[in-house]
Design a protein around this motif. Structure first.
Motif, PDB file in Angstrom:
ATOM      1  N   ALA A 173     -11.638 -21.449  25.432  1.00 38.17           N
ATOM      2  CA  ALA A 173     -10.521 -22.078  24.569  1.00 38.17           C
ATOM      3  C   ALA A 173      -9.332 -21.612  25.184  1.00 38.17           C
ATOM      4  O   ALA A 173      -7.956 -22.710  24.977  1.00 38.17           O
ATOM      5  N   THR A 176      -7.914 -23.701  28.063  1.00 43.17           N
ATOM      6  CA  THR A 176      -7.773 -24.999  27.951  1.00 43.17           C
ATOM      7  C   THR A 176      -6.760 -25.166  26.800  1.00 43.17           C
ATOM      8  O   THR A 176      -6.295 -26.281  26.376  1.00 43.17           O
ATOM      9  N   ARG A 177      -6.018 -23.943  26.313  1.00 44.50           N
ATOM     10  CA  ARG A 177      -5.258 -23.967  25.398  1.00 44.50           C
ATOM     11  C   ARG A 177      -5.592 -24.553  24.039  1.00 44.50           C
ATOM     12  O   ARG A 177      -4.726 -25.347  23.249  1.00 44.50           O
ATOM     13  N   ARG A 178      -6.677 -24.378  23.839  1.00 46.59           N
ATOM     14  CA  ARG A 178      -7.094 -24.683  22.612  1.00 46.59           C
ATOM     15  C   ARG A 178      -7.169 -23.453  21.567  1.00 46.59           C
ATOM     16  O   ARG A 178      -8.487 -23.134  21.086  1.00 46.59           O
ATOM     17  N   TYR A 179      -6.222 -22.942  21.056  1.00 48.01           N
ATOM     18  CA  TYR A 179      -5.895 -21.478  20.522  1.00 48.01           C
ATOM     19  C   TYR A 179      -6.756 -21.723  18.949  1.00 48.01           C
ATOM     20  O   TYR A 179      -7.210 -20.584  18.603  1.00 48.01           O
ATOM     21  N   TRP A 181      -9.676 -22.614  17.902  1.00 50.66           N
ATOM     22  CA  TRP A 181     -11.086 -22.387  18.193  1.00 50.66           C
ATOM     23  C   TRP A 181     -11.143 -20.650  18.340  1.00 50.66           C
ATOM     24  O   TRP A 181     -12.288 -20.323  18.099  1.00 50.66           O
TER      25      TRP A 181
END
Length: 399
Positions: A173, A176-179, A181
């Motif tokens: 996460a 992929t900069r999906r913070y 999550w």
């Protein structure tokens, strides 16, 4: 290209790879049970199930059945004895909740959780590595992880496999900069096994790196807020277990005293006081004396090893190919171990969170090299199972 072509085939390939590796693991355990003799930890010809649920797995089972003590148990000398507060609740209680699905067997549920978590971690590791080193190398890196010397943990009643799943998902996460999550994953990590404070340090170093790399990748306000908030959350979660143990037992030092109870098995005259980084220095001196190098020699060896690791993380092209996030995690976790852990035979198990570095061994494209690494992984797995489970009768044979 269909969804199946994009993702389904690699899932199947990884599943087959993981299944073959686990069959090898079970074969090793069957052989270890056959070779075990009367003086070993589990006695002569033990059942494989007893081995899978031995050592710390017994503590997780005991925790699931009895919970945490409100009053700390004491030794005859009046010191805090080993107890459940050293083990986090998620894995033990999750296995307990799923046990009815397996005829009420906590052990069966625990092993299934480890098996599935191990596969999940293998898949996520592949997804982390693929954008950095390519699909072929990522597949091999995931294979080294699935077959590695400590991959027996994927069939044991230990919390490591579940922790690795949360950790790899969190690293994925972040990369992929999906913070968003990461928030629940930090909480799950923190209450599955110790180590979330290393992730807090990682987030701090990652934030610094993002600041200095903002010209190549813009650093916007929402990202800054997420990194700071996640670092704060990981820190709070990391220290919260000490507070919870203190509140329940009425002893402010309950958790640290419990952890130090295990160290007394190695240092008889230990004063029972926690000082960051002191345990590793003491451990280096202890092993230096044990192996005939002397205390100073042990510390010198420790320094040389640390310098070598630092050099590899900084300059080895195979490691640099993995990207800054994996390297920063490796640094953070190693600093965490140096700060809190007394080095003994469990060090092999505690190094497993560094598994994203398996990708560095897969970067060389030579099939002979990759096959050789795979053979070493399987040989190391057998060595670990044989010593820790077929034997397990010496002080350096504790998983």
């Amino acid at each position: 290209m269909s969804v199946w072509d994009r993702g389904g085939r690699i899932v199947v390939r990884l599943a087959i790879l993981y299944l073959v590796c686990r069959l090898a693991t079970f074969a090793f355990f069957i052989l270890a049970a056959t070779l075990a003799e009367e003086g070993s930890r589990f006695g002569a010809a033990p059942a494989v199930s007893d081995m899978l649920l031995g050592w710390d797995a017994q503590w997780y089972w005991f925790l699931a059945v009895h919970g945490y003590p409100a009053e700390l148990p004491l030794t005859d000398a009046g010191q805090v004895a080993e107890n459940q507060w050293a083990f986090m609740p998620v894995y033990a209680y999750l296995a307990g909740a799923l046990a009815p699905l397996f005829g009420g067997s906590w052990g069966a549920a625990a092993v299934i959780i480890s098996l599935l978590s191990g596969f999940g971690a293998t898949y996520v590791l592949y997804r982390i590595l693929r954008p950095r080193i390519g699909p072929s190398a990522a597949y091999w890196g995931a294979g080294f992880f699935a077959a590695g010397p400590l991959s027996a943990l994927f069939v044991l009643g230990y919390a490591e496999a579940l922790f690795l799943l949360w950790l790899f998902l969190a690293l994925w996460a972040v990369t992929t900069r999906r913070y968003v999550w990461v928030y629940p994953l930090v909480i799950l990590m923190g209450y599955t096994r110790p180590g979330v404070l290393a992730f807090a340090l990682f987030l701090g170093l990652f934030g610094i790196w993002r600041f200095f790399s903002r010209r190549t990748e813009p650093l916007r306000t929402p990202e800054i807020i997420h990194i700071v908030a996640l670092g704060a959350l990981a820190t709070v979660v990391g220290f919260s277990w000490q507070v919870i143990a203190a509140v329940v037992t009425g002893d402010p030092g309950a958790y640290l005293a419990t952890e130090l109870a295990w160290r007394r098995n190695w240092l008889i005259n230990d004063e029972g006081v926690f000082v960051p980084f002191d345990a590793f220095v003491q451990g280096a001196a202890f092993w230096g004396q044990t192996w005939g190098w002397g205390s100073v020699g042990g510390v010198i060896v420790l320094v040389v090893v640390l310098v070598g690791i630092a050099a590899a993380l900084l300059w080895a092209p195979q490691v640099r190919a993995l990207g800054p996030e994996i390297r920063l995690w490796a640094v953070s976790y190693l600093v965490y171990l140096l700060a809190v852990f007394f080095p003994q035979s469990s060090i092999f198990r505690l190094l497993v969170p560094l598994s994203p570095l398996w990708g560095a061994f897969a970067v060389p494209r030579s099939l002979a090299w990759r096959a050789g690494v795979l053979v070493v992984c399987l040989a190391g797995q057998w060595w670990w199972i044989y010593n820790m489970y077929a034997l397990g009768n010496r002080f350096w044979q504790i998983p």
